[in-house]
Design a protein around this motif. Structure first.
Motif, PDB file in Angstrom:
ATOM      1  N   VAL A   1       4.709   0.272  -6.862  1.00 48.81           N
ATOM      2  CA  VAL A   1       3.698   1.170  -6.282  1.00 48.81           C
ATOM      3  C   VAL A   1       3.208   0.613  -4.941  1.00 48.81           C
ATOM      4  CG1 VAL A   1       1.426   2.222  -6.643  1.00 48.81           C
ATOM      5  CG2 VAL A   1       3.046   2.083  -8.540  1.00 48.81           C
ATOM      6  N   SER A   2       3.171  -0.729  -4.832  1.00 54.35           N
ATOM      7  CA  SER A   2       2.674  -1.326  -3.584  1.00 54.35           C
ATOM      8  C   SER A   2       3.578  -0.968  -2.395  1.00 54.35           C
ATOM      9  CB  SER A   2       2.544  -2.847  -3.713  1.00 54.35           C
ATOM     10  OG  SER A   2       3.815  -3.441  -3.695  1.00 54.35           O
ATOM     11  N   LEU A   3       4.846  -0.632  -2.665  1.00 51.07           N
ATOM     12  CA  LEU A   3       5.748  -0.242  -1.567  1.00 51.07           C
ATOM     13  C   LEU A   3       5.221   0.993  -0.831  1.00 51.07           C
ATOM     14  CD1 LEU A   3       9.234  -0.715  -3.307  1.00 51.07           C
ATOM     15  CD2 LEU A   3       8.090  -2.255  -1.713  1.00 51.07           C
ATOM     16  N   GLY A   4       4.423   1.782  -1.531  1.00 48.39           N
ATOM     17  CA  GLY A   4       3.821   2.970  -0.913  1.00 48.39           C
ATOM     18  C   GLY A   4       2.892   2.620   0.239  1.00 48.39           C
ATOM     19  N   ARG A   5       2.423   1.366   0.283  1.00 50.13           N
ATOM     20  CA  ARG A   5       1.479   0.978   1.332  1.00 50.13           C
ATOM     21  C   ARG A   5       2.168   0.565   2.624  1.00 50.13           C
ATOM     22  NH1 ARG A   5      -2.542   3.502   1.230  1.00 50.13           N
ATOM     23  NH2 ARG A   5      -3.685   2.008   2.468  1.00 50.13           N
ATOM     24  N   TYR A   6       3.510   0.630   2.649  1.00 45.72           N
ATOM     25  CA  TYR A   6       4.281   0.254   3.839  1.00 45.72           C
ATOM     26  C   TYR A   6       3.730   0.912   5.110  1.00 45.72           C
ATOM     27  CZ  TYR A   6       7.836   1.209   7.357  1.00 45.72           C
ATOM     28  OH  TYR A   6       8.474   1.400   8.554  1.00 45.72           O
ATOM     29  N   ALA A   7       3.381   2.203   4.965  1.00 43.90           N
ATOM     30  CA  ALA A   7       2.957   2.963   6.147  1.00 43.90           C
ATOM     31  C   ALA A   7       1.717   2.361   6.805  1.00 43.90           C
ATOM     32  CB  ALA A   7       2.682   4.411   5.749  1.00 43.90           C
TER      33      ALA A   7
ATOM     34  N   GLN B   1       0.891   5.926  -1.106  1.00 43.47           N
ATOM     35  CA  GLN B   1       1.303   6.176   0.287  1.00 43.47           C
ATOM     36  C   GLN B   1       0.269   7.063   0.992  1.00 43.47           C
ATOM     37  OE1 GLN B   1       5.371   7.586   0.502  1.00 43.47           O
ATOM     38  NE2 GLN B   1       5.078   8.377   2.574  1.00 43.47           N
ATOM     39  N   ASP B   2      -0.402   7.896   0.191  1.00 42.89           N
ATOM     40  CA  ASP B   2      -1.454   8.789   0.677  1.00 42.89           C
ATOM     41  C   ASP B   2      -1.052   9.593   1.918  1.00 42.89           C
ATOM     42  OD1 ASP B   2      -3.915   9.988   0.463  1.00 42.89           O
ATOM     43  OD2 ASP B   2      -4.863   8.595   1.853  1.00 42.89           O
TER      44      ASP B   2
END
Ligand SMILES: Nc1ncnc2c1ncn2[C@@H]1O[C@H](COP(=O)(O)OP(=O)(O)OP(=O)(O)O)[C@@H](O)[C@H]1O
Length: 251
Positions: A95-101, A154-155
């Motif tokens: 799930v933390s991969l979603g914070r890439y952006a 990722q929002d």
């Protein structure tokens, strides 16, 4: 606002989608329906800029193909049909991969805010108590929920979903759609989803786009589109009659 204008796209130089145009306003969801092979996933992939296309995909006035990777990831999140290939990461890590952006560099650490958003996203899909489990040990339905949590983390402004309910039991299907509805209305966001189950489309959709052979054959609210005689022609059965018969069996 998502605007698709005169979109053509396909594979190996052959157009699958032909002259697709529609708009989705913020605060709304659009369900794409149509028989197998009509081009639904191709449409999502084209909007997500994973397939070369002609015509325009415009978000808030900006052409997606002109955006850089990070600003694009803040605009659009795609949850596609799950495959059998997973990396041996925990739920939390996936799930933390979603914070890439939102990261400052490839090796930057997660901030407190990132951590809060990741945990909140995992909680939203009901997996908080097993957040440290490896995703290789999960059921198909649980994996589906992990990938959904990653998109929530990722929002983006727009979530694209390709058959998001297909591994879920009925309660989880409804929970997922409720979650998405809430996310859309609380944050004034957009969801474009491919759903096969027309009952779920009735339940969830603000608008329905019906595809046949890569072209739009109907567009509008579910009451209108799902009553259109085109529907029976498209699927080759009397859909409403069939659904009504099934309902009688529950009485
Ligand atoms: N990678 C690919 N290379 C070549 N042709 C493809 C590729 N992916 C899909 N197609 C073809 O494009 C057409 C549309 O496929 P697409 O996956 O968009 O349909 P769909 O409506 O999502 O189908 P389904 O309901 O079965 O998931 C089909 O004829 C399919 O065979």
């Amino acid at each position: 606002m998502l605007e698709v204008k005169n979109l053509y796209s396909g594979y190996d130089g052959r157009d699958i989608l032909k002259d697709i145009s529609f708009k989705v306003k913020n605060g709304e969801n659009l369900c794409i329906v149509g028989p197998n092979g009509c081009g639904k996933s191709t449409l999502l992939k084209s909007i997500a800029n994973l397939l070369e296309h002609r015509g325009s995909v415009i978000i808030d006035g900006k052409e997606v193909s002109s955006m850089n990777k990070k600003s694009f990831a803040r605009k659009i999140g795609l949850m596609s049909q799950i495959t059998q290939i997973y990396f041996p990461y925990t739920i939390y890590d996936t799930v933390s991969l979603g914070r890439y952006a939102y990261s400052k560099g490839a090796l930057s650490k997660l901030s407190k805010e990132d951590d809060r958003i990741i945990l909140e996203s995992i909680e939203k899909v009901g997996l908080l108590d097993i957040k440290d489990k490896m995703i290789t040990e999960l059921s198909g339905g649980q994996i589906q929920r992990v990938f959904l949590a990653r998109v929530f983390a990722q929002d983006p402004d727009i979530i694209l979903l390709d058959e998001p309910t297909n591994h879920l039991d009925l309660k989880n299907q409804i929970d997922l759609l409720e979650n998405l509805k809430e996310w859309i209305s609380l944050n004034n966001k957009i969801v474009v989803g491919v759903l096969h189950d027309l009952n779920l489309v009735q339940y969830f959709a603000d608008n329905v786009l019906m595809l046949k052979d890569g072209q739009i054959v109907a567009y509008g609210n579910p009451q209108t589109v799902l009553n259109d005689p085109i529907l029976d022609d498209l699927y080759g059965i009397d859909i409403k009659g069939f659904m009504t018969e099934i309902l009688k069996k529950w009485e």
